[in-house]
Scaffold this motif. Structure first.
Motif, PDB file in Angstrom:
ATOM      1  N   GLU A 148      -2.735   9.050 -11.570  1.00 45.23           N
ATOM      2  CA  GLU A 148      -2.846   8.659 -10.163  1.00 45.23           C
ATOM      3  C   GLU A 148      -1.677   7.782  -9.721  1.00 45.23           C
ATOM      4  O   GLU A 148      -1.250   7.845  -8.575  1.00 45.23           O
ATOM      5  N   HIS A 149      -1.186   6.949 -10.639  1.00 41.58           N
ATOM      6  CA  HIS A 149      -0.114   6.016 -10.271  1.00 41.58           C
ATOM      7  C   HIS A 149       0.843   5.862 -11.449  1.00 41.58           C
ATOM      8  O   HIS A 149       0.425   5.641 -12.584  1.00 41.58           O
TER       9      HIS A 149
ATOM     10  N   ASP B 263       0.820  -1.216   0.000  1.00 40.95           N
ATOM     11  CA  ASP B 263       0.000   0.000   0.000  1.00 40.95           C
ATOM     12  C   ASP B 263       0.855   1.268   0.000  1.00 40.95           C
ATOM     13  O   ASP B 263       0.319   2.376   0.073  1.00 40.95           O
ATOM     14  N   SER B 264       2.164   1.100  -0.094  1.00 42.35           N
ATOM     15  CA  SER B 264       3.050   2.263  -0.087  1.00 42.35           C
ATOM     16  C   SER B 264       2.815   3.124  -1.323  1.00 42.35           C
ATOM     17  O   SER B 264       2.659   2.616  -2.435  1.00 42.35           O
ATOM     18  N   ARG B 265       2.827   4.443  -1.130  1.00 37.70           N
ATOM     19  CA  ARG B 265       2.684   5.349  -2.273  1.00 37.70           C
ATOM     20  C   ARG B 265       4.019   5.564  -2.969  1.00 37.70           C
ATOM     21  O   ARG B 265       4.079   6.157  -4.049  1.00 37.70           O
ATOM     22  N   SER B 266       5.085   5.084  -2.351  1.00 42.10           N
ATOM     23  CA  SER B 266       6.412   5.142  -2.971  1.00 42.10           C
ATOM     24  C   SER B 266       7.080   3.795  -2.726  1.00 42.10           C
ATOM     25  O   SER B 266       7.433   3.466  -1.607  1.00 42.10           O
TER      26      SER B 266
ATOM     27  N   LYS C 159       1.610  11.927  -6.408  1.00 43.53           N
ATOM     28  CA  LYS C 159       1.017  10.747  -7.047  1.00 43.53           C
ATOM     29  C   LYS C 159       1.781   9.495  -6.611  1.00 43.53           C
ATOM     30  O   LYS C 159       2.960   9.556  -6.263  1.00 43.53           O
ATOM     31  N   ALA C 160       1.124   8.347  -6.635  1.00 41.94           N
ATOM     32  CA  ALA C 160       1.763   7.099  -6.241  1.00 41.94           C
ATOM     33  C   ALA C 160       2.823   6.696  -7.265  1.00 41.94           C
ATOM     34  O   ALA C 160       2.680   6.967  -8.462  1.00 41.94           O
TER      35      ALA C 160
ATOM     36  N   THR D  43       4.843  12.506 -11.159  1.00 43.64           N
ATOM     37  CA  THR D  43       4.316  12.147  -9.838  1.00 43.64           C
ATOM     38  C   THR D  43       4.117  13.367  -8.947  1.00 43.64           C
ATOM     39  O   THR D  43       3.785  13.226  -7.765  1.00 43.64           O
TER      40      THR D  43
END
Length: 548
Positions: free
Chosen positions: A222-223, A21-24, A249-250, A244
């Protein structure tokens, strides 16, 4: 396969990477560790389990082949299926930039029908420019400072670092040698602009400028997911930061710092550490299991990379069999090396009891010229061999001839395409006349098609260009062909139909038969293959001819 069953084929490290679930996120993917499976499965997981819209996902690769492979995997019903995969933004850095530049052309200095100059066209333009600027590119001893190829390398490196010609000139106008590169760089960019072209590196530079100056064009994102992250250069990393929004953004990257071999192409594996610093709370998942190599291969490779003391410690393993030990031969000369390889091939065949044949053995070389000693050694040892090397399909003369018509009719400022096609087949124009046409076009700000029409109309500004009746007739036929092709393009005719019409209209096969008696059949077959390829893979043809 329903629900989350598509995740069951993954090992524990792969599942952790896919479901993070990490955005990075950094996924360190060792060789043969299933990185493509992980990347495509993560895309599917984002869409299926996290309700991320496919149209908001950007997947960036380094080759069209890799992008195509991932797209085909995602189109499988077990992952996303064809319909949802169609909405993904997936491709190389260059194709992504080309697409976003065309979608937002009004926000760029480019014209709508700009074309992309491949490496050969770029070098030809630079060769012409260096020749024109020759008196200004000599040091005090009267010796030229650099060749066109060297200027091409320096300009490419500047662009890879995100430095445009204005900045390069401002920073180096007083430098002993770089001032000459600044002059050529500026003239080169002016010529590209005049001919409505952009080169390979320029796609990234203009893409960077668009994202930097108009960040709203990335509102849909978004990703962002990146394949082969270790191969990114400074400009590509800056593009990713802009995409990003510097962490808004992820962001997922997949790569292996141990496989970073493109430093000569300005790739920088230090971007792994830079990403950790720039994107707070970056999570790192290491894919440790190798599915491809034997234990001997993996242990030997690990023994080498572990010598790098600055390397992040990693422990790769495989459940494959031990495999054959690696042999390391140290020889004094290149001739000894070739003879030793020939003897080893003979030994392998003798003791394999027929299990291994000559066709099962490959000898790889770093450079083509190194084959000479091996060819001699194999001949003396009576070892049959096939030398696999040659010209890339789209670089073959006849293929480039036909594609030059397509390029010129699309962008009639393209001087390189015009110079190539004008005498393929012969039209009775010599080098002097061609040069006068090019200069007349530039001086008057006309496209080359406009210039040709004004020559036929005997415009006063073209009075110094005197052509024989045959040449005038041929130019008139070329203009008629352009009108026919433009009509077909306006009617949305497929590219293979357009190419076929060009080939037939200029009697190109007759030209090949008359001028290449020994191999005209293979050349004709290449042109026919081009037309078939265009019919089946129109998008791939455009990508390949534009970006390589």
């Amino acid at each position: 396969m329903t629900g989350t069953e598509y995740l069951q084929q993954l090992n524990e490290d792969q599942k952790e990477a896919v479901q993070s679930d990490s955005r990075s996120l950094q996924i360190l993917a060792g060789p043969g560790s299933g990185k493509t499976r992980v990347l495509t499965t993560r895309v599917a997981w984002l869409v299926k389990e996290k309700d991320v819209r496919p149209s908001s996902i950007v997947v960036v690769t380094f080759t069209n082949k890799a992008a195509k492979e991932m797209k085909e995997r995602l189109e499988q019903p077990t992952l996303l299926g064809f319909k949802r995969s169609a909405y993904l933004h997936m491709g190389t850095f260059h194709s992504f930039c080309a697409g976003i530049l065309r979608r937002h052309i009004d926000l760029t200095p480019l014209e709508r029908n700009f074309v992309i100059a491949d490496a050969a066209k770029s070098k030809q333009l630079l060769t012409d420019i260096v020749k024109e600027l020759e008196p200004h590119l000599q040091n005090k001893t009267g010796v030229k400072t650099q060749t066109a190829s060297e200027y091409h390398l320096y300009i490419s490196k500047a662009k890879s670092a995100g430095i445009d010609h204005h900045t390069y000139m401002a920073e180096n106008r007083g430098h002993f040698l770089k001032k000459y590169t600044a002059m050529v760089y500026t003239a080169y960019e002016e010529r590209l602009e005049a001919e409505n072209m952009i080169d390979f590196d320029g796609l990234l530079l203009q893409g960077r400028n668009l994202l930097r100056d108009h960040p709203q064009v990335t509102d849909f994102v978004e990703h962002v997911l990146v394949d082969e992250f270790q191969d990114t250069n400074a400009l590509q990393y800056e593009l990713l930061q802009l995409l990003t929004r510097h962490g808004e953004k992820a962001f997922t990257v997949v790569g292996d710092p141990d496989q970073s071999i493109f430093g000569w192409r300005d790739a920088d594996k230090a971007h792994f550490g830079k990403m950790e610093a720039d994107y707070k709370d970056t999570v790192i998942v290491d894919l440790k299991e190798n599915y491809r190599s034997t234990k001997f291969i993996l242990q030997s490779a690990s023994h080498v990379v572990e010598k790098d003391k600055a390397r992040r410690p990693r422990h790769l393993f495989t459940n494959n069999h031990e495999g054959a030990p690696i042999s390391l031969m140290k020889l004094e000369t290149e001739v000894d090396e070739a003879n030793a390889v020939a003897m080893e091939i003979k030994r392998i065949l003798k003791y394999s009891n027929g299990l291994i044949g000559y066709k099962d053995i490959a000898v790889m070389f770093r450079m083509n010229f190194l084959t000479r000693n091996f060819e001699k050694a194999f001949t003396q040892a009576k070892i049959p061999y096939v030398l696999v090397s040659g010209t890339r399909f789209l670089d073959r003369m006849e293929v480039k001839d036909v594609l030059s018509y397509l390029s010129f009719f699309y962008n009639s400022r393209d001087s390189v395409a015009f110079t190539r096609l004008i005498n393929a087949p012969k039209r009775g124009l010599g080098d002097v006349s061609i040069k006068k046409i090019l200069i007349c076009s530039r001086e008057n700000g006309w496209t080359l098609l406009e210039t040709l029409q004004r020559i036929l109309d005997k415009h006063p500004a073209t009075s110094h260009i005197r052509l024989l009746a045959k040449a005038r007739e041929e130019l008139n036929n070329l203009l008629k062909l352009q009108t026919e092709i433009q009509n077909k393009l306006n009617q949305k005719a497929s590219i293979d139909i357009v190419l076929k019409h060009i080939v037939e209209s200029i009697s190109y096969f007759d030209y090949l038969k008359s001028n290449f008696e020994k191999d005209y059949e293979s050349r004709e077959a290449n042109v026919k293959e081009l037309i078939v390829f265009a019919q089946q893979h129109c998008e791939d043809l455009v990508d390949e001819s534009a970006y390589h």
